[in-house]
Scaffold this motif. Structure first.
Motif, mmCIF file in Angstrom:
data_model
loop_
_atom_site.group_PDB
_atom_site.id
_atom_site.type_symbol
_atom_site.label_atom_id
_atom_site.label_comp_id
_atom_site.label_asym_id
_atom_site.label_seq_id
_atom_site.Cartn_x
_atom_site.Cartn_y
_atom_site.Cartn_z
ATOM 1 N N LEU A 137 0.833 -1.195 0.000
ATOM 2 C CA LEU A 137 0.000 0.000 0.000
ATOM 3 C C LEU A 137 0.875 1.253 0.000
ATOM 4 N N GLU A 138 1.923 1.263 0.811
ATOM 5 C CA GLU A 138 2.826 2.414 0.838
ATOM 6 C C GLU A 138 3.520 2.594 -0.509
ATOM 7 N N TYR A 139 3.929 1.488 -1.128
ATOM 8 C CA TYR A 139 4.556 1.548 -2.446
ATOM 9 C C TYR A 139 3.604 2.185 -3.458
ATOM 10 N N LEU A 140 2.345 1.777 -3.433
ATOM 11 C CA LEU A 140 1.363 2.324 -4.365
ATOM 12 C C LEU A 140 1.084 3.799 -4.075
ATOM 13 N N MET A 141 1.143 4.187 -2.823
ATOM 14 C CA MET A 141 0.953 5.600 -2.476
ATOM 15 C C MET A 141 2.061 6.450 -3.090
ATOM 16 N N ILE A 142 3.307 5.980 -2.994
ATOM 17 C CA ILE A 142 4.429 6.720 -3.582
ATOM 18 C C ILE A 142 4.238 6.837 -5.083
ATOM 19 N N VAL A 192 10.645 2.539 -7.345
ATOM 20 C CA VAL A 192 9.448 3.177 -7.901
ATOM 21 C C VAL A 192 9.852 3.851 -9.208
ATOM 22 N N PRO A 193 9.396 3.349 -10.352
ATOM 23 C CA PRO A 193 9.839 3.905 -11.649
ATOM 24 C C PRO A 193 9.644 5.407 -11.747
ATOM 25 N N GLU A 194 8.495 5.909 -11.290
ATOM 26 C CA GLU A 194 8.214 7.342 -11.407
ATOM 27 C C GLU A 194 9.166 8.186 -10.569
ATOM 28 N N ALA A 195 9.663 7.644 -9.480
ATOM 29 C CA ALA A 195 10.630 8.371 -8.661
ATOM 30 C C ALA A 195 12.049 8.191 -9.186
#
Length: 312
Positions: A137-142, A192-195
């Protein structure tokens, strides 16, 4: 052995508060003792008191709310509210959105599978059909936060303009979502690809300066560390406000006499000269730090002075 006589200090404090909640002495919605009160009552350090409350938050027994302090959690199913036995219509996007809203309002510690299930009117087990647990859930939030705020297009010219754009964007994200800095790391970043695009963008900008590989790597680590470090400080202030119910100015008024005695003792003449200007403007500190770091790069590498600059 009674709960308040065994374990480490924070465990003893948590156990005593847990007993008060279980016995009904502290009812749903009641304020639990603040960290400052626990420090006074138990003779422990502030960090120990904060950790005791964190244990109860992780267990779902209490929640910290702006303006109310830390209170006993109200049952997730108030009288008359129906909880769906199945997850009909529930989606991963809904779960993530609810988690983001809770984290923004009450801090990351308030995000539990139980609390999110209560927000959505489903049983906690329903969430596990969509996310594996708190870590996912935290991963998806990021991912959701970074995906909603992409970097500008490739047309932005100049190493400095590109570096300013990425780190001013990161600062805005940290300020909008204070919990985000707690989930990101410079040395062990989540994949996280976007980060990760931010790191690629940074290295691409630094390539223009012709830096030695080791120095380029250090700069690519120092910049996000600088921004995240300031963001963690700002997030800590918000957490302190929630736990003590005192804004920064109020806290300074409480310690004013002691602080004045220290700075006017003659041992700290420069702090005494600063006076009230010591009230921190975190956005101003960030702007100063980023500008100074980029100015330093420009001075150390004359080649950088020939490229366009931007002060967003």
């Amino acid at each position: 052995m009674p709960p308040d006589q065994r374990g480490r200090p924070f465990e003893r404090i948590a156990g005593a508060l847990r007993e008060r909640i279980a016995s009904g002495e502290l009812r749903p919605g009641d304020r639990v003792p603040s960290t400052r009160q626990l420090v006074r009552d138990w003779g422990v350090a502030m960090a120990t008191a904060s950790r005791a409350l964190a244990v109860l938050r992780d267990e779902g027994l209490v929640v910290t709310r702006p303006g109310a302090g830390t209170v006993v959690r109200v049952p997730e199913r108030p009288p008359g509210r129906r909880v769906r036995s199945a997850d009909h219509g529930l989606s991963r996007a809904q779960i993530v959105a609810a988690a983001l809203a809770r984290a923004d309002a009450d801090g990351l510690e308030a995000v539990t599978m139980r609390s999110i299930a209560g927000e959505l009117g489903v049983t906690p087990m329903s969430l596990y059909h969509h996310v594996a647990g708190r870590e996912e859930l935290e991963y998806l939030m990021i991912r959701t936060v970074f995906r909603a705020h992409p970097l500008p297009g490739p047309g932005l010219a100049g190493w400095r303009s590109r570096l300013e754009s990425v780190y001013r964007l990161q600062w805005r994200l940290y300020r909008r979502h204070p919990w985000l800095a707690e989930l990101l790391s410079v040395t062990r970043p989540p994949l996280v690809p976007e980060a990760m695009v931010h790191g690629e963008w940074t290295l691409q900008a630094l390539d223009e300066l012709g830096l030695p590989p080791a120095e380029r790597t250090r700069a690519a680590l120092a910049l996000p560390a600088l921004v995240r470090g300031l963001a963690l400080g700002a997030a800590g202030e918000l957490r302190a406000e929630r736990e003590t119910r005192m804004r920064n100015a109020q806290w300074w008024s409480v310690v004013d006499a002691e602080a004045t005695a220290l700075v006017e003792s003659g041992r700290l003449p420069r702090l005494a000269a600063v006076g009230q200007a010591a009230v921190v403007d975190v956005d101003g500190v960030f702007d100063h730090a980023l500008t100074a770091y980029l100015d330093g790069i420009a001075q150390r590498h004359p080649r950088s002075r020939t490229t366009p600059t931007s002060r967003a």
